[in-house]
Design a protein around this motif. Sequence first.
Motif, short mmCIF file in Angstrom:
data_model
loop_
_atom_site.label_atom_id
_atom_site.label_comp_id
_atom_site.label_asym_id
_atom_site.label_seq_id
_atom_site.Cartn_x
_atom_site.Cartn_y
_atom_site.Cartn_z
N GLY A 1 0.91 3.11 -6.10
CA GLY A 1 2.09 3.75 -6.68
C GLY A 1 1.93 5.25 -6.64
N LYS A 2 3.05 5.93 -6.36
CA LYS A 2 3.00 7.39 -6.22
C LYS A 2 3.75 8.07 -7.35
CE LYS A 2 3.36 6.71 -1.23
NZ LYS A 2 2.01 6.85 -0.75
N SER A 3 3.26 9.23 -7.75
CA SER A 3 4.07 10.10 -8.59
C SER A 3 5.04 10.80 -7.63
CB SER A 3 3.17 11.11 -9.31
OG SER A 3 2.64 12.04 -8.37
N SER B 1 6.17 -1.77 1.70
CA SER B 1 7.61 -1.78 1.38
C SER B 1 8.23 -0.39 1.32
CB SER B 1 7.83 -2.47 0.04
OG SER B 1 7.37 -1.66 -1.02
N ASP B 2 7.47 0.61 0.83
CA ASP B 2 8.03 1.92 0.49
C ASP B 2 9.05 1.80 -0.65
OD1 ASP B 2 8.30 4.68 0.58
OD2 ASP B 2 9.80 4.67 2.17
N PHE B 3 8.92 0.76 -1.46
CA PHE B 3 9.84 0.56 -2.60
C PHE B 3 10.10 1.86 -3.35
CE2 PHE B 3 10.17 -0.70 -7.20
CZ PHE B 3 11.44 -1.24 -7.13
N ASP C 1 1.74 7.46 7.02
CA ASP C 1 2.78 6.49 6.72
C ASP C 1 4.15 6.89 7.26
OD1 ASP C 1 0.47 6.28 5.04
OD2 ASP C 1 1.59 5.13 3.57
N HIS C 2 4.93 5.91 7.63
CA HIS C 2 6.27 5.99 8.24
C HIS C 2 6.18 5.96 9.76
CE1 HIS C 2 8.98 6.34 4.87
NE2 HIS C 2 8.22 7.26 4.31
N LEU C 3 5.93 7.13 10.41
CA LEU C 3 5.67 7.21 11.86
C LEU C 3 6.84 6.76 12.74
CD1 LEU C 3 2.02 5.76 11.93
CD2 LEU C 3 2.81 7.98 11.11
N ILE D 1 -0.42 10.74 4.08
CA ILE D 1 0.67 11.65 4.47
C ILE D 1 1.93 10.85 4.80
CG2 ILE D 1 1.42 13.49 6.04
CD1 ILE D 1 -1.35 14.22 6.65
N HIS D 2 3.08 11.29 4.25
CA HIS D 2 4.38 10.82 4.74
C HIS D 2 4.61 11.59 6.04
CE1 HIS D 2 4.99 9.20 0.73
NE2 HIS D 2 6.16 8.70 1.08
N ALA D 3 4.42 10.93 7.17
CA ALA D 3 4.31 11.65 8.44
C ALA D 3 5.36 11.22 9.46
CB ALA D 3 2.91 11.41 9.04
N SER E 1 0.80 -1.23 0.00
CA SER E 1 0.00 0.00 0.00
C SER E 1 0.84 1.28 0.00
CB SER E 1 -0.94 0.00 1.22
OG SER E 1 -0.18 0.09 2.40
N HIS E 2 2.15 1.14 -0.17
CA HIS E 2 2.99 2.36 -0.22
C HIS E 2 4.24 2.05 -1.05
CE1 HIS E 2 4.85 6.00 2.06
NE2 HIS E 2 5.63 5.70 1.02
N THR E 3 4.25 2.50 -2.30
CA THR E 3 5.45 2.34 -3.13
C THR E 3 5.62 3.57 -4.03
OG1 THR E 3 4.74 1.42 -5.27
CG2 THR E 3 4.75 -0.11 -3.40
N HIS E 4 6.84 3.67 -4.54
CA HIS E 4 7.15 4.69 -5.55
C HIS E 4 7.81 3.90 -6.70
CE1 HIS E 4 7.32 7.91 -2.20
NE2 HIS E 4 7.43 6.78 -1.53
N PHE E 5 7.04 3.12 -7.45
CA PHE E 5 7.69 2.16 -8.38
C PHE E 5 7.93 2.69 -9.78
CE2 PHE E 5 4.43 0.53 -11.28
CZ PHE E 5 3.24 0.93 -10.67
FE FE Z 1 7.31 6.81 0.56
#
Ligand code: FE
Length: 416
Positions: free
Chosen positions: A149-151, A324-326, A273-275, A250-252, A80-84
Amino acid sequence: MNKYIIKNPSQLITCSGIHGKRGKEMMDLNILENSSLVIEGEYIKDVGKTENIFEKYNYNNEYTVIDASGKVVMPGFIDSHTHFVFGGYREKEFNMRVQGKDYMEIMRSGGGIISTVKETREESYDELLQKARKRLDHMLSLGITTVEGKSGYGLDFQTEIKQLEIMKELNDTHPIDIISTYLGAHSIPDEYKDNPDEYINYIIEEVLPYIKKYKLAEFCDVFCEKNVFSVNQSRKLLEKAKQMGFNLKIHADEMVSLGGSELAVELGATSADHLLNISEEGIKKITKSDTVATLLPGTAFSLREKYANAREIINNNAIVAIASDFNPGSCFTEYVPFIILLSTLYMGMKIEEAITAYTINAAAALNRENKTGSLDIGKLADLIIIDYPSYEFIQYHMCYNPVEVVFKRGRMVYKK
Ligand code: FE
Ligand code: NIG
Protein backbone atom coordinates in the motif's frame (compact mmCIF):
# COMPACT_ATOMS: atom_id res chain seq x y z
CA MET A 1 -0.50 -24.36 17.39
CA ASN A 2 -2.40 -24.64 14.09
CA LYS A 3 -2.02 -28.08 12.59
CA TYR A 4 -3.65 -28.82 9.28
CA ILE A 5 -3.26 -31.26 6.46
CA ILE A 6 -4.71 -30.06 3.16
CA LYS A 7 -5.47 -33.33 1.52
CA ASN A 8 -5.32 -34.37 -2.10
CA PRO A 9 -6.31 -31.37 -4.18
CA SER A 10 -6.67 -32.18 -7.86
CA GLN A 11 -3.81 -29.71 -8.39
CA LEU A 12 -1.38 -28.62 -5.71
CA ILE A 13 0.14 -25.64 -7.48
CA THR A 14 3.36 -24.86 -5.65
CA CYS A 15 4.91 -22.14 -7.87
CA SER A 16 8.00 -23.50 -6.15
CA GLY A 17 11.01 -21.22 -5.86
CA ILE A 18 12.75 -18.59 -3.79
CA HIS A 19 13.57 -16.23 -6.66
CA GLY A 20 11.52 -14.21 -9.08
CA LYS A 21 11.08 -16.20 -12.31
CA ARG A 22 12.23 -15.00 -15.71
CA GLY A 23 11.02 -15.62 -19.21
CA LYS A 24 10.25 -19.29 -19.82
CA GLU A 25 10.50 -20.17 -16.12
CA MET A 26 7.25 -18.30 -15.64
CA MET A 27 5.37 -21.16 -17.37
CA ASP A 28 6.39 -23.69 -14.74
CA LEU A 29 3.83 -23.81 -11.93
CA ASN A 30 5.28 -26.99 -10.47
CA ILE A 31 1.98 -28.80 -10.01
CA LEU A 32 1.74 -31.87 -7.78
CA GLU A 33 -0.95 -34.54 -7.92
CA ASN A 34 -1.96 -37.12 -5.29
CA SER A 35 -0.22 -34.86 -2.83
CA SER A 36 -0.98 -33.09 0.43
CA LEU A 37 0.38 -30.13 2.34
CA VAL A 38 1.06 -29.87 6.06
CA ILE A 39 0.70 -26.64 8.05
CA GLU A 40 2.20 -26.18 11.49
CA GLY A 41 1.88 -22.81 13.17
CA GLU A 42 2.47 -20.07 10.65
CA TYR A 43 4.47 -22.20 8.24
CA ILE A 44 4.37 -24.92 5.64
CA LYS A 45 5.82 -27.92 7.36
CA ASP A 46 5.78 -30.40 4.52
CA VAL A 47 4.53 -31.12 1.02
CA GLY A 48 4.48 -34.61 -0.46
CA LYS A 49 2.60 -37.66 -1.61
CA THR A 50 -0.61 -38.05 0.39
CA GLU A 51 0.23 -41.59 1.56
CA ASN A 52 3.59 -40.54 2.93
CA ILE A 53 2.23 -37.40 4.52
CA PHE A 54 -0.44 -39.30 6.43
CA GLU A 55 2.01 -41.95 7.55
CA LYS A 56 4.49 -39.38 8.73
CA TYR A 57 2.15 -36.95 10.47
CA ASN A 58 -1.32 -38.12 11.22
CA TYR A 59 -0.80 -41.42 13.07
CA ASN A 60 -2.54 -39.97 16.15
CA ASN A 61 -5.04 -37.64 14.46
CA GLU A 62 -3.40 -34.45 15.69
CA TYR A 63 -4.08 -32.59 12.47
CA THR A 64 -7.28 -31.05 11.16
CA VAL A 65 -7.67 -32.61 7.75
CA ILE A 66 -9.18 -30.49 4.98
CA ASP A 67 -10.33 -32.56 2.05
CA ALA A 68 -9.49 -30.57 -1.09
CA SER A 69 -10.33 -33.23 -3.65
CA GLY A 70 -11.62 -31.77 -6.89
CA LYS A 71 -10.13 -28.40 -6.00
CA VAL A 72 -7.02 -26.36 -6.63
CA VAL A 73 -4.68 -25.41 -3.81
CA MET A 74 -2.24 -22.62 -4.64
CA PRO A 75 -0.30 -19.74 -3.06
CA GLY A 76 -2.35 -16.73 -1.96
CA PHE A 77 -2.26 -13.83 -4.40
CA ILE A 78 0.13 -10.97 -3.68
CA ASP A 79 -0.99 -7.54 -4.81
CA SER A 80 2.30 -5.68 -5.04
CA HIS A 81 0.99 -2.29 -6.18
CA THR A 82 -2.05 -0.59 -4.62
CA HIS A 83 -3.15 2.74 -3.21
CA PHE A 84 -5.84 1.40 -0.85
CA VAL A 85 -5.86 4.14 1.83
CA PHE A 86 -7.70 7.16 0.46
CA GLY A 87 -10.58 9.52 1.19
CA GLY A 88 -13.54 10.21 -1.09
CA TYR A 89 -14.20 8.79 -4.55
CA ARG A 90 -13.92 10.01 -8.16
CA GLU A 91 -16.99 8.56 -9.83
CA LYS A 92 -17.68 11.82 -11.70
CA GLU A 93 -14.17 11.79 -13.12
CA PHE A 94 -14.72 8.26 -14.42
CA ASN A 95 -17.80 9.59 -16.23
CA MET A 96 -15.76 12.38 -17.76
CA ARG A 97 -13.28 9.83 -19.03
CA VAL A 98 -16.08 7.68 -20.44
CA GLN A 99 -17.11 10.77 -22.39
CA GLY A 100 -13.63 11.21 -23.79
CA LYS A 101 -11.72 13.44 -21.36
CA ASP A 102 -8.10 12.49 -20.82
CA TYR A 103 -6.72 11.42 -17.41
CA MET A 104 -3.75 13.80 -17.49
CA GLU A 105 -5.95 16.64 -18.75
CA ILE A 106 -8.31 16.14 -15.78
CA MET A 107 -5.29 16.09 -13.49
CA ARG A 108 -3.93 19.36 -14.90
CA SER A 109 -7.27 21.07 -14.36
CA GLY A 110 -7.24 20.32 -10.63
CA GLY A 111 -9.02 16.96 -10.65
CA GLY A 112 -7.34 13.59 -10.47
CA ILE A 113 -4.89 12.78 -7.71
CA ILE A 114 -5.16 16.27 -6.19
CA SER A 115 -8.90 15.89 -5.61
CA THR A 116 -8.27 12.68 -3.64
CA VAL A 117 -5.53 14.52 -1.75
CA LYS A 118 -8.06 17.11 -0.67
CA GLU A 119 -10.50 14.50 0.63
CA THR A 120 -7.81 12.38 2.27
CA ARG A 121 -6.58 15.44 4.16
CA GLU A 122 -10.12 16.16 5.35
CA GLU A 123 -11.07 12.69 6.56
CA SER A 124 -10.12 11.58 10.05
CA TYR A 125 -7.72 8.78 10.88
CA ASP A 126 -10.63 6.61 11.99
CA GLU A 127 -12.77 7.21 8.92
CA LEU A 128 -9.89 6.34 6.63
CA LEU A 129 -8.96 3.33 8.74
CA GLN A 130 -12.47 1.85 8.65
CA LYS A 131 -12.74 2.24 4.89
CA ALA A 132 -9.30 0.77 4.31
CA ARG A 133 -10.11 -2.17 6.58
CA LYS A 134 -13.24 -2.96 4.56
CA ARG A 135 -11.19 -2.87 1.37
CA LEU A 136 -8.74 -5.34 2.89
CA ASP A 137 -11.62 -7.63 3.90
CA HIS A 138 -12.71 -7.73 0.29
CA MET A 139 -9.16 -8.38 -0.89
CA LEU A 140 -8.90 -11.29 1.53
CA SER A 141 -12.06 -12.82 0.08
CA LEU A 142 -10.35 -12.63 -3.32
CA GLY A 143 -7.45 -14.68 -2.00
CA ILE A 144 -5.00 -11.82 -1.48
CA THR A 145 -2.72 -12.65 1.45
CA THR A 146 -0.12 -9.88 1.09
CA VAL A 147 -0.68 -6.37 -0.17
CA GLU A 148 1.52 -3.39 -0.81
CA GLY A 149 0.00 0.00 0.00
CA LYS A 150 1.21 3.47 -0.88
CA SER A 151 0.81 6.84 0.73
CA GLY A 152 0.66 9.74 -1.71
CA TYR A 153 -2.80 11.14 -1.07
CA GLY A 154 -1.65 13.55 1.60
CA LEU A 155 1.52 15.09 0.18
CA ASP A 156 1.71 17.24 3.33
CA PHE A 157 3.58 15.80 6.30
CA GLN A 158 0.63 15.14 8.54
CA THR A 159 -1.54 13.33 6.02
CA GLU A 160 1.26 11.23 4.53
CA ILE A 161 2.13 10.05 8.04
CA LYS A 162 -1.57 9.45 8.75
CA GLN A 163 -1.80 7.14 5.73
CA LEU A 164 1.34 5.25 6.74
CA GLU A 165 0.20 4.90 10.36
CA ILE A 166 -3.14 3.52 9.19
CA MET A 167 -1.30 0.88 7.18
CA LYS A 168 0.84 0.04 10.18
CA GLU A 169 -2.21 -0.39 12.41
CA LEU A 170 -3.92 -2.53 9.78
CA ASN A 171 -0.82 -4.67 9.38
CA ASP A 172 -0.98 -5.35 13.13
CA THR A 173 -4.71 -6.03 13.26
CA HIS A 174 -5.78 -7.46 9.89
CA PRO A 175 -4.82 -10.95 8.65
CA ILE A 176 -3.34 -9.58 5.40
CA ASP A 177 0.34 -8.62 5.60
CA ILE A 178 0.78 -5.02 4.49
CA ILE A 179 3.99 -3.67 3.04
CA SER A 180 4.11 0.11 3.06
CA THR A 181 5.50 2.47 0.47
CA TYR A 182 6.03 6.18 0.89
CA LEU A 183 4.85 7.93 -2.28
CA GLY A 184 5.09 11.57 -1.23
CA ALA A 185 6.26 12.29 -4.79
CA HIS A 186 2.90 11.28 -6.26
CA SER A 187 1.94 14.76 -7.38
CA ILE A 188 3.17 18.30 -6.87
CA PRO A 189 1.10 19.79 -4.01
CA ASP A 190 -0.45 23.23 -4.55
CA GLU A 191 1.86 24.59 -1.86
CA TYR A 192 4.85 23.87 -4.13
CA LYS A 193 3.17 24.33 -7.51
CA ASP A 194 5.84 26.63 -8.88
CA ASN A 195 8.74 24.89 -7.25
CA PRO A 196 8.74 21.11 -7.50
CA ASP A 197 12.49 20.98 -6.75
CA GLU A 198 11.78 22.54 -3.38
CA TYR A 199 9.17 19.88 -2.73
CA ILE A 200 11.73 17.15 -3.46
CA ASN A 201 14.17 18.86 -1.07
CA TYR A 202 11.49 19.05 1.59
CA ILE A 203 10.76 15.31 1.24
CA ILE A 204 14.45 14.49 1.49
CA GLU A 205 15.13 16.72 4.46
CA GLU A 206 11.98 16.44 6.51
CA VAL A 207 9.83 13.48 5.61
CA LEU A 208 12.16 10.60 4.75
CA PRO A 209 14.17 10.85 8.00
CA TYR A 210 10.97 10.74 10.07
CA ILE A 211 9.57 7.76 8.17
CA LYS A 212 12.86 5.95 8.56
CA LYS A 213 13.09 6.70 12.26
CA TYR A 214 9.59 5.37 12.99
CA LYS A 215 9.83 2.53 10.45
CA LEU A 216 6.66 3.66 8.67
CA ALA A 217 7.61 2.47 5.19
CA GLU A 218 9.94 -0.02 3.59
CA PHE A 219 9.80 1.37 0.05
CA CYS A 220 10.06 4.82 -1.49
CA ASP A 221 8.26 5.41 -4.79
CA VAL A 222 7.86 8.32 -7.25
CA PHE A 223 5.47 9.15 -10.10
CA CYS A 224 8.11 9.77 -12.77
CA GLU A 225 6.04 11.24 -15.59
CA LYS A 226 5.82 14.16 -17.97
CA ASN A 227 4.32 17.13 -16.10
CA VAL A 228 4.77 15.35 -12.75
CA PHE A 229 8.33 14.48 -11.63
CA SER A 230 11.17 14.42 -14.13
CA VAL A 231 13.81 11.71 -14.37
CA ASN A 232 16.32 14.03 -12.68
CA GLN A 233 14.00 14.91 -9.83
CA SER A 234 13.14 11.24 -9.41
CA ARG A 235 16.82 10.28 -9.42
CA LYS A 236 17.67 12.85 -6.79
CA LEU A 237 14.89 11.67 -4.49
CA LEU A 238 15.49 7.96 -4.93
CA GLU A 239 19.26 8.19 -4.55
CA LYS A 240 18.80 9.82 -1.18
CA ALA A 241 16.10 7.34 -0.19
CA LYS A 242 18.42 4.51 -1.10
CA GLN A 243 21.24 5.97 0.98
CA MET A 244 18.83 6.10 3.90
CA GLY A 245 18.02 2.42 3.51
CA PHE A 246 14.73 2.47 1.64
CA ASN A 247 14.02 -0.01 -1.12
CA LEU A 248 12.86 1.60 -4.33
CA LYS A 249 9.92 1.51 -6.70
CA ILE A 250 9.06 3.78 -9.62
CA HIS A 251 5.81 4.58 -11.44
CA ALA A 252 7.62 4.44 -14.77
CA ASP A 253 6.84 5.11 -18.43
CA GLU A 254 3.07 5.11 -17.91
CA MET A 255 1.82 7.88 -20.21
CA VAL A 256 4.99 8.73 -22.10
CA SER A 257 8.35 7.10 -22.56
CA LEU A 258 10.33 9.21 -20.15
CA GLY A 259 13.04 6.79 -19.01
CA GLY A 260 11.73 5.77 -15.60
CA SER A 261 12.44 2.11 -16.34
CA GLU A 262 16.08 2.84 -17.18
CA LEU A 263 16.33 4.85 -13.97
CA ALA A 264 14.87 1.97 -11.96
CA VAL A 265 17.57 -0.35 -13.28
CA GLU A 266 20.31 2.23 -12.77
CA LEU A 267 19.35 2.61 -9.11
CA GLY A 268 18.72 -1.10 -8.47
CA ALA A 269 15.03 -0.52 -7.73
CA THR A 270 13.08 -3.55 -6.59
CA SER A 271 10.44 -2.88 -9.24
CA ALA A 272 9.47 -0.56 -12.09
CA ASP A 273 5.70 -0.34 -12.44
CA HIS A 274 3.25 0.39 -15.31
CA LEU A 275 5.64 0.37 -18.34
CA LEU A 276 2.93 0.98 -20.94
CA ASN A 277 5.44 3.07 -22.86
CA ILE A 278 8.74 1.46 -21.93
CA SER A 279 11.38 2.00 -24.64
CA GLU A 280 13.30 -0.77 -26.39
CA GLU A 281 16.33 0.36 -24.42
CA GLY A 282 14.31 0.13 -21.20
CA ILE A 283 13.24 -3.43 -22.03
CA LYS A 284 16.84 -4.42 -22.72
CA LYS A 285 18.02 -2.96 -19.45
CA ILE A 286 15.27 -4.37 -17.28
CA THR A 287 15.67 -7.87 -18.68
CA LYS A 288 19.34 -7.89 -17.68
CA SER A 289 18.56 -6.74 -14.15
CA ASP A 290 16.84 -8.04 -11.03
CA THR A 291 14.34 -5.19 -11.14
CA VAL A 292 10.85 -6.67 -11.42
CA ALA A 293 8.72 -5.34 -14.29
CA THR A 294 5.32 -4.89 -12.64
CA LEU A 295 2.49 -4.62 -15.15
CA LEU A 296 -0.89 -3.14 -14.24
CA PRO A 297 -3.38 -4.03 -16.99
CA GLY A 298 -6.38 -2.76 -15.01
CA THR A 299 -5.05 0.78 -15.38
CA ALA A 300 -4.51 0.49 -19.12
CA PHE A 301 -8.05 -0.91 -19.42
CA SER A 302 -9.63 1.79 -17.27
CA LEU A 303 -7.76 4.62 -19.02
CA ARG A 304 -8.26 3.06 -22.46
CA GLU A 305 -4.52 3.21 -23.03
CA LYS A 306 -2.55 0.58 -24.90
CA TYR A 307 -1.41 -2.30 -22.69
CA ALA A 308 2.18 -2.90 -21.68
CA ASN A 309 3.92 -5.26 -24.07
CA ALA A 310 4.05 -8.20 -21.67
CA ARG A 311 4.93 -10.68 -24.40
CA GLU A 312 8.04 -8.86 -25.48
CA ILE A 313 9.12 -8.15 -21.90
CA ILE A 314 8.74 -11.82 -20.92
CA ASN A 315 10.29 -13.11 -24.15
CA ASN A 316 13.31 -10.96 -23.39
CA ASN A 317 13.67 -12.77 -20.08
CA ALA A 318 12.59 -10.19 -17.52
CA ILE A 319 10.97 -10.96 -14.15
CA VAL A 320 7.35 -9.90 -14.63
CA ALA A 321 4.75 -9.35 -11.90
CA ILE A 322 1.16 -8.23 -12.29
CA ALA A 323 -0.81 -6.16 -9.78
CA SER A 324 -4.09 -4.29 -9.53
CA ASP A 325 -2.97 -0.67 -8.99
CA PHE A 326 -6.20 -0.39 -6.95
CA ASN A 327 -6.83 3.35 -6.48
CA PRO A 328 -9.81 5.75 -6.67
CA GLY A 329 -8.76 7.31 -9.98
CA SER A 330 -7.00 5.45 -12.74
CA CYS A 331 -8.02 1.94 -11.64
CA PHE A 332 -10.76 1.38 -9.12
CA THR A 333 -10.62 -2.39 -8.87
CA GLU A 334 -8.89 -4.94 -6.70
CA TYR A 335 -10.55 -7.86 -8.50
CA VAL A 336 -7.87 -10.47 -9.04
CA PRO A 337 -9.75 -12.63 -11.58
CA PHE A 338 -10.34 -9.54 -13.72
CA ILE A 339 -6.68 -8.49 -13.65
CA ILE A 340 -5.72 -12.04 -14.62
CA LEU A 341 -8.24 -12.04 -17.47
CA LEU A 342 -6.92 -8.74 -18.82
CA SER A 343 -3.37 -10.12 -18.60
CA THR A 344 -4.22 -13.18 -20.65
CA LEU A 345 -6.82 -11.84 -23.10
CA TYR A 346 -5.32 -8.43 -23.76
CA MET A 347 -1.73 -8.30 -22.57
CA GLY A 348 -0.49 -11.43 -24.27
CA MET A 349 0.32 -13.48 -21.19
CA LYS A 350 -0.42 -17.18 -20.72
CA ILE A 351 -2.51 -18.14 -17.70
CA GLU A 352 0.51 -19.94 -16.17
CA GLU A 353 2.59 -16.77 -16.52
CA ALA A 354 -0.18 -14.70 -14.97
CA ILE A 355 -0.31 -17.00 -11.93
CA THR A 356 3.47 -16.82 -11.52
CA ALA A 357 3.23 -13.04 -11.91
CA TYR A 358 0.62 -12.74 -9.14
CA THR A 359 2.39 -15.04 -6.67
CA ILE A 360 6.14 -15.71 -6.55
CA ASN A 361 7.07 -12.81 -8.87
CA ALA A 362 4.83 -10.44 -6.95
CA ALA A 363 6.62 -11.58 -3.80
CA ALA A 364 9.89 -10.70 -5.55
CA ALA A 365 8.48 -7.24 -6.31
CA LEU A 366 8.24 -6.80 -2.52
CA ASN A 367 11.50 -8.53 -1.57
CA ARG A 368 9.49 -11.35 0.03
CA GLU A 369 10.34 -14.18 -2.37
CA ASN A 370 12.05 -16.20 0.35
CA LYS A 371 9.05 -15.89 2.72
CA THR A 372 5.89 -16.24 0.66
CA GLY A 373 4.58 -16.51 -2.92
CA SER A 374 5.06 -20.26 -3.27
CA LEU A 375 4.10 -23.44 -1.41
CA ASP A 376 7.56 -24.53 -0.32
CA ILE A 377 8.57 -26.06 3.00
CA GLY A 378 9.51 -23.34 5.47
CA LYS A 379 7.57 -20.56 3.79
CA LEU A 380 4.55 -18.89 5.35
CA ALA A 381 1.38 -20.93 5.00
CA ASP A 382 -0.31 -18.30 2.81
CA LEU A 383 -2.56 -20.31 0.52
CA ILE A 384 -5.97 -20.53 -1.05
CA ILE A 385 -8.40 -23.24 -2.12
CA ILE A 386 -10.23 -22.70 -5.40
CA ASP A 387 -13.59 -24.35 -6.07
CA TYR A 388 -12.62 -25.76 -9.46
CA PRO A 389 -10.34 -28.66 -10.36
CA SER A 390 -7.89 -26.73 -12.54
CA TYR A 391 -6.25 -23.31 -12.51
CA GLU A 392 -7.53 -22.66 -16.03
CA PHE A 393 -10.95 -21.91 -14.56
CA ILE A 394 -9.58 -18.72 -13.00
CA GLN A 395 -9.63 -17.07 -16.42
CA TYR A 396 -12.32 -19.21 -18.05
CA HIS A 397 -15.10 -18.41 -15.56
CA MET A 398 -14.85 -14.73 -16.32
CA CYS A 399 -14.97 -12.29 -13.42
CA TYR A 400 -16.09 -15.02 -11.00
CA ASN A 401 -14.34 -15.26 -7.66
CA PRO A 402 -13.41 -18.95 -7.28
CA VAL A 403 -11.76 -18.57 -3.87
CA GLU A 404 -13.36 -20.84 -1.29
CA VAL A 405 -10.88 -20.82 1.58
CA VAL A 406 -7.95 -18.59 2.52
CA PHE A 407 -5.15 -19.52 4.90
CA LYS A 408 -2.88 -16.72 6.10
CA ARG A 409 0.14 -17.51 8.24
CA GLY A 410 -1.35 -20.92 8.93
CA ARG A 411 -4.75 -19.69 10.11
CA MET A 412 -7.98 -20.21 8.19
CA VAL A 413 -9.01 -16.58 7.85
CA TYR A 414 -11.72 -16.81 5.21
CA LYS A 415 -14.28 -19.37 4.16
CA LYS A 416 -16.93 -18.78 1.50
FE1 FE B 1 0.00 3.28 -8.85
O1 NIG C 1 -0.60 4.24 -10.33
N1 NIG C 1 -0.06 7.02 -11.88
C1 NIG C 1 -0.09 7.53 -10.77
N2 NIG C 1 -0.70 7.07 -9.70
C2 NIG C 1 -1.78 6.15 -9.70
C3 NIG C 1 -3.07 6.81 -9.95
C4 NIG C 1 -3.58 7.53 -8.79
C5 NIG C 1 -4.89 8.23 -8.99
O2 NIG C 1 -5.38 8.44 -10.12
O3 NIG C 1 -5.45 8.58 -7.95
C6 NIG C 1 -1.48 5.02 -10.64
O4 NIG C 1 -2.13 4.86 -11.67
